[in-house]
Design a protein around this motif. Structure first.
Motif, mmCIF file in Angstrom:
data_model
loop_
_atom_site.group_PDB
_atom_site.id
_atom_site.type_symbol
_atom_site.label_atom_id
_atom_site.label_comp_id
_atom_site.label_asym_id
_atom_site.label_seq_id
_atom_site.Cartn_x
_atom_site.Cartn_y
_atom_site.Cartn_z
ATOM 1 N N ARG A 31 72.002 35.747 -80.683
ATOM 2 C CA ARG A 31 71.642 37.130 -81.010
ATOM 3 C C ARG A 31 70.421 37.572 -80.215
ATOM 4 O O ARG A 31 70.355 38.679 -79.699
ATOM 5 C CB ARG A 31 71.364 37.263 -82.509
ATOM 6 C CG ARG A 31 71.035 38.684 -82.951
ATOM 7 C CD ARG A 31 70.755 38.705 -84.438
ATOM 8 N NE ARG A 31 71.929 38.358 -85.201
ATOM 9 C CZ ARG A 31 72.859 39.220 -85.598
ATOM 10 N NH1 ARG A 31 72.757 40.489 -85.248
ATOM 11 N NH2 ARG A 31 73.885 38.818 -86.311
ATOM 12 N N LEU A 51 71.293 38.173 -76.601
ATOM 13 C CA LEU A 51 71.971 39.453 -76.425
ATOM 14 C C LEU A 51 70.971 40.592 -76.431
ATOM 15 O O LEU A 51 71.052 41.529 -75.641
ATOM 16 C CB LEU A 51 72.997 39.645 -77.549
ATOM 17 C CG LEU A 51 73.842 40.919 -77.501
ATOM 18 C CD1 LEU A 51 74.693 40.924 -76.228
ATOM 19 C CD2 LEU A 51 74.736 41.024 -78.727
ATOM 20 N N LYS A 52 69.985 40.505 -77.322
ATOM 21 C CA LYS A 52 68.976 41.550 -77.419
ATOM 22 C C LYS A 52 68.144 41.649 -76.152
ATOM 23 O O LYS A 52 67.740 42.740 -75.735
ATOM 24 C CB LYS A 52 68.077 41.279 -78.635
ATOM 25 C CG LYS A 52 67.020 42.356 -78.877
ATOM 26 C CD LYS A 52 66.247 42.047 -80.131
ATOM 27 C CE LYS A 52 65.187 43.128 -80.387
ATOM 28 N NZ LYS A 52 64.412 42.832 -81.600
ATOM 29 N N ARG A 102 77.542 42.755 -64.305
ATOM 30 C CA ARG A 102 77.180 43.803 -65.265
ATOM 31 C C ARG A 102 76.412 44.930 -64.596
ATOM 32 O O ARG A 102 76.506 46.078 -65.001
ATOM 33 C CB ARG A 102 76.367 43.208 -66.414
ATOM 34 C CG ARG A 102 77.220 42.308 -67.305
ATOM 35 C CD ARG A 102 76.543 41.994 -68.599
ATOM 36 N NE ARG A 102 77.515 41.504 -69.564
ATOM 37 C CZ ARG A 102 77.240 41.246 -70.828
ATOM 38 N NH1 ARG A 102 76.024 41.435 -71.274
ATOM 39 N NH2 ARG A 102 78.165 40.809 -71.657
ATOM 40 N N GLU A 132 83.046 48.408 -84.485
ATOM 41 C CA GLU A 132 82.200 48.877 -83.393
ATOM 42 C C GLU A 132 82.701 50.220 -82.874
ATOM 43 O O GLU A 132 81.905 51.101 -82.536
ATOM 44 C CB GLU A 132 82.196 47.846 -82.266
ATOM 45 C CG GLU A 132 81.111 48.084 -81.223
ATOM 46 C CD GLU A 132 81.004 46.958 -80.221
ATOM 47 O OE1 GLU A 132 79.860 46.656 -79.820
ATOM 48 O OE2 GLU A 132 82.048 46.384 -79.835
ATOM 49 N N ARG A 144 69.660 54.274 -79.714
ATOM 50 C CA ARG A 144 69.782 53.339 -78.594
ATOM 51 C C ARG A 144 70.678 53.858 -77.483
ATOM 52 O O ARG A 144 71.553 53.166 -76.960
ATOM 53 C CB ARG A 144 70.292 51.962 -79.066
ATOM 54 C CG ARG A 144 69.282 51.212 -79.905
ATOM 55 C CD ARG A 144 69.571 49.728 -79.943
ATOM 56 N NE ARG A 144 69.385 49.139 -78.613
ATOM 57 C CZ ARG A 144 70.239 48.288 -78.047
ATOM 58 N NH1 ARG A 144 71.342 47.948 -78.657
ATOM 59 N NH2 ARG A 144 69.993 47.788 -76.860
ATOM 60 N N ASP A 159 68.785 48.467 -69.358
ATOM 61 C CA ASP A 159 69.300 48.161 -70.690
ATOM 62 C C ASP A 159 70.829 48.239 -70.681
ATOM 63 O O ASP A 159 71.416 49.309 -70.836
ATOM 64 C CB ASP A 159 68.707 49.136 -71.708
ATOM 65 C CG ASP A 159 68.984 48.703 -73.145
ATOM 66 O OD1 ASP A 159 69.954 47.945 -73.354
ATOM 67 O OD2 ASP A 159 68.227 49.112 -74.037
ATOM 68 N N TYR A 160 71.457 47.095 -70.515
ATOM 69 C CA TYR A 160 72.922 47.063 -70.414
ATOM 70 C C TYR A 160 73.589 47.544 -71.700
ATOM 71 O O TYR A 160 74.542 48.334 -71.665
ATOM 72 C CB TYR A 160 73.380 45.635 -70.089
ATOM 73 C CG TYR A 160 74.866 45.446 -70.248
ATOM 74 C CD1 TYR A 160 75.748 45.882 -69.259
ATOM 75 C CD2 TYR A 160 75.398 44.857 -71.404
ATOM 76 C CE1 TYR A 160 77.110 45.730 -69.409
ATOM 77 C CE2 TYR A 160 76.762 44.706 -71.557
ATOM 78 C CZ TYR A 160 77.623 45.139 -70.565
ATOM 79 O OH TYR A 160 78.970 44.988 -70.721
ATOM 80 N N GLU A 161 73.102 47.077 -72.857
ATOM 81 C CA GLU A 161 73.748 47.425 -74.115
ATOM 82 C C GLU A 161 73.697 48.922 -74.387
ATOM 83 O O GLU A 161 74.643 49.504 -74.911
ATOM 84 C CB GLU A 161 73.105 46.642 -75.268
ATOM 85 C CG GLU A 161 73.427 45.155 -75.269
ATOM 86 C CD GLU A 161 74.923 44.881 -75.338
ATOM 87 O OE1 GLU A 161 75.639 45.663 -76.003
ATOM 88 O OE2 GLU A 161 75.378 43.910 -74.735
ATOM 89 N N ARG A 213 76.254 50.534 -72.093
ATOM 90 C CA ARG A 213 77.608 50.254 -72.582
ATOM 91 C C ARG A 213 77.953 51.150 -73.765
ATOM 92 O O ARG A 213 79.045 51.729 -73.840
ATOM 93 C CB ARG A 213 77.687 48.777 -72.984
ATOM 94 C CG ARG A 213 78.985 48.369 -73.667
ATOM 95 C CD ARG A 213 78.967 46.881 -74.011
ATOM 96 N NE ARG A 213 80.144 46.492 -74.767
ATOM 97 C CZ ARG A 213 80.197 46.508 -76.108
ATOM 98 N NH1 ARG A 213 79.123 46.885 -76.808
ATOM 99 N NH2 ARG A 213 81.309 46.147 -76.728
ATOM 100 N N LYS A 214 77.019 51.274 -74.697
ATOM 101 C CA LYS A 214 77.249 52.133 -75.860
ATOM 102 C C LYS A 214 77.430 53.578 -75.441
ATOM 103 O O LYS A 214 78.308 54.285 -75.960
ATOM 104 C CB LYS A 214 76.066 52.001 -76.827
ATOM 105 C CG LYS A 214 76.190 52.847 -78.083
ATOM 106 C CD LYS A 214 75.011 52.598 -79.000
ATOM 107 C CE LYS A 214 75.141 53.408 -80.280
ATOM 108 N NZ LYS A 214 74.035 53.148 -81.213
#
Length: 508
Positions: free
Chosen positions: A6, A9-10, A18, A41, A82, A92-94, A97-98
């Motif tokens: 976790r 991932l953060k 990526r 999700e 986010r 910031d990949y996440e 992606r979001k």
């Protein structure tokens, strides 16, 4: 140093493949995502972006786009949900992606009608405008190259040669500012909006656009691409509608409510029947005020009105016993006798409180459900007056409610722009004599709750009856499909549940 999965991932940053997926924090969303995601999700991303677009819509009407208040409030919302909001989020990949996936989910949900497409297009454009203007000059140039808008920056010699013309043709520019600002040589086709507004210097078929105005060209290009993509997506819907997992989610997202459900457990016993007339004048939204007056005048409401108003009254605190007494007293003053009421109407009221049928505890309608579904016909009083009333009749109604002429004009302008919830928000401000209510209005029961807080100096209504035995328990059949701890879409399963309820309201 080792991290848990976790934590890793953060702390993930763009590397290797990526980085190729999302080379920039901004994009025109040309390529749909291809990865697999869970339904949880899927819904979570969609609701977060929907919350954001609702904020964008509200701020776009309440504030001048681009001013400090607008920027600070929108930045706070982007950070909270986010989404990339500044150059600091470049790696910031996440977040990227979001941003990517959530856009395409809502594109599916909002491509179904012309009104939905128009709304989605406007909010996405406003969001891109803000994010583009927050980039540094270097990142802005990289983005232009990323979307194949690599406009040529003119040389210092040419800029000095054209300084007088650039100054005269660009509003708000002095000679000094012309020398400080970067100018781009742009094809006239790409600068049509600026040309129409007479905001650029034109020479030999090219527009000389300052960096501060390049966003107009970017947005025009984005509008064209997204508008075409929405039309293409709409034509592809039949293949998606066959998916039993996605179709219910997509159907609800376009008129989804993402706040508290205002279920009766929180408010039971807070009001008495004697208070309803007075409360309707000072704390009911205009839709419920209209329904209450129609009920008092006609001693009857057709099934759409009974559903909308009955669940609202349940949400503000009427117990089942109070609801039965309230509706029966009013109906028997008209053409319905007590025996007919007990046989034809009482069952439906008990059903809405979870005491009959599947024993589902129904929640009050949100604004979007009222606006988007079951429009009223002749003889009906349900619906949203801002959405469903003739503008002239709405004007007369507002004047009868002592709304000042300037306020009536403001509300009608919002209605003309199809900002129905913002029109209701303005109505709240005018009837409560406040300049800014400080929240986005999305639910009739939210209107009532906030009104009572304001009128009582921030305190909620005091319970008149202490009767914990009347507290209703929710049925296990109405479980939330969203596992996030944040407020979620309480109406995700509401339409399916209300099919059973509507069957009992068919008698007029």
């Amino acid at each position: 140093m080792e991290f848990s999965s976790r934590a890793r991932l953060k702390h993930l940053r763009l590397v290797g493949d990526r980085r190729d997926l999302y080379p920039h924090s901004l994009q025109f969303y040309l390529d749909p995502p291809t990865e697999n995601i869970s339904l949880v999700e899927f819904e979570s991303f969609a609701i977060d972006r929907l919350r954001l677009l609702k904020v964008v819509e509200n701020l776009g009407v309440t504030y001048v786009r681009g001013n400090d208040s607008y920027k600070s409030k929108l930045e706070a919302e982007l950070r909270k949900l986010r989404f990339p909001y500044k150059a600091l989020a470049e790696d910031d990949y996440e977040a990227r992606r979001k941003d990517h996936i959530s856009h395409f989910i809502l594109r599916l949900a909002y491509c179904q009608t012309e009104d939905l497409r128009r709304w989605f297009l406007q909010q996405e454009m406003d969001l891109l405008r803000y994010r583009f203007n927050e980039l540094t000059d270097g990142l802005r140039q990289k983005f232009l190259e990323h979307v194949n808008l690599s406009f040529e920056a003119i040389s210092e010699d040419l800029k000095n040669e054209l300084a007088n013309e650039l100054c005269a043709s660009t509003p708000g520019f002095s000679i000094l500012k012309v020398k400080e600002q970067m100018f781009y040589k742009v094809g006239l086709v790409d600068a049509v909006d600026l040309f129409r507004a007479r905001r650029v210097f034109i020479k030999d078929g090219f527009a000389y656009v300052p960096l501060k105005d390049i966003d107009a060209i970017v947005l025009n290009n984005y509008r064209t691409k997204l508008s075409k993509a929405l039309a293409l997506t709409a034509r592809s819907l039949p293949s998606i509608q066959s998916d039993e997992r996605l179709q219910p989610l997509l159907n609800h997202l376009s008129h989804s409510y993402v706040g508290p459900d205002y279920s009766v457990q929180k408010n039971t016993g807070k009001i008495s029947l004697d208070q309803i007339d007075a409360l309707s004048l000072k704390s009911f939204p205009i839709c419920m005020r209209q329904l209450h007056k129609a009920l008092r005048d006609n001693h009857h409401l057709r099934h759409g009105g009974r559903m909308q108003y009955g669940l609202f009254l349940k949400g503000i605190g009427l117990t089942l016993e109070q609801a039965l007494e309230f509706w029966k007293k009013e109906f028997i003053r008209g053409k319905v006798d007590a025996d007919k009421f007990d046989k034809g109407y009482a069952y439906s009221i008990r059903h809405s409180y979870g005491k009959e049928g599947r024993r589902t505890d129904y929640t009050p309608y949100c604004c979007m459900k009222i606006i988007m579904s079951n429009p009223p016909s002749q003889g009906d009083y349900h619906g949203c007056p801002f959405r469903h009333s003739d503008p002239e009749l709405l004007k007369q109604k507002l004047q009868s409610y002592k709304i000042p002429p300037s306020g009536v004009t403001q509300i009608l302008e919002l209605v003309k722009g199809m900002h129905y919830q913002l029109a209701c928000q303005k109505y709240f401000e005018l009837t409560h004599d406040v300049d800014d209510i400080g929240f986005s209005l999305n639910h009739p029961n939210q209107y009532f709750t906030e009104s009572q807080k304001l009128l009582s100096g921030g305190r909620e209504l005091k319970k008149e009856l202490s009767n914990p035995g009347n507290t209703q328990q929710k049925s296990n059949s109405q479980e939330s499909t969203n596992l996030n701890p944040a407020p979620t879409s309480s109406n995700t399963t509401a339409d399916t549940e209300l099919e059973g309820l509507e069957a009992y309201f068919t008698e007029d």
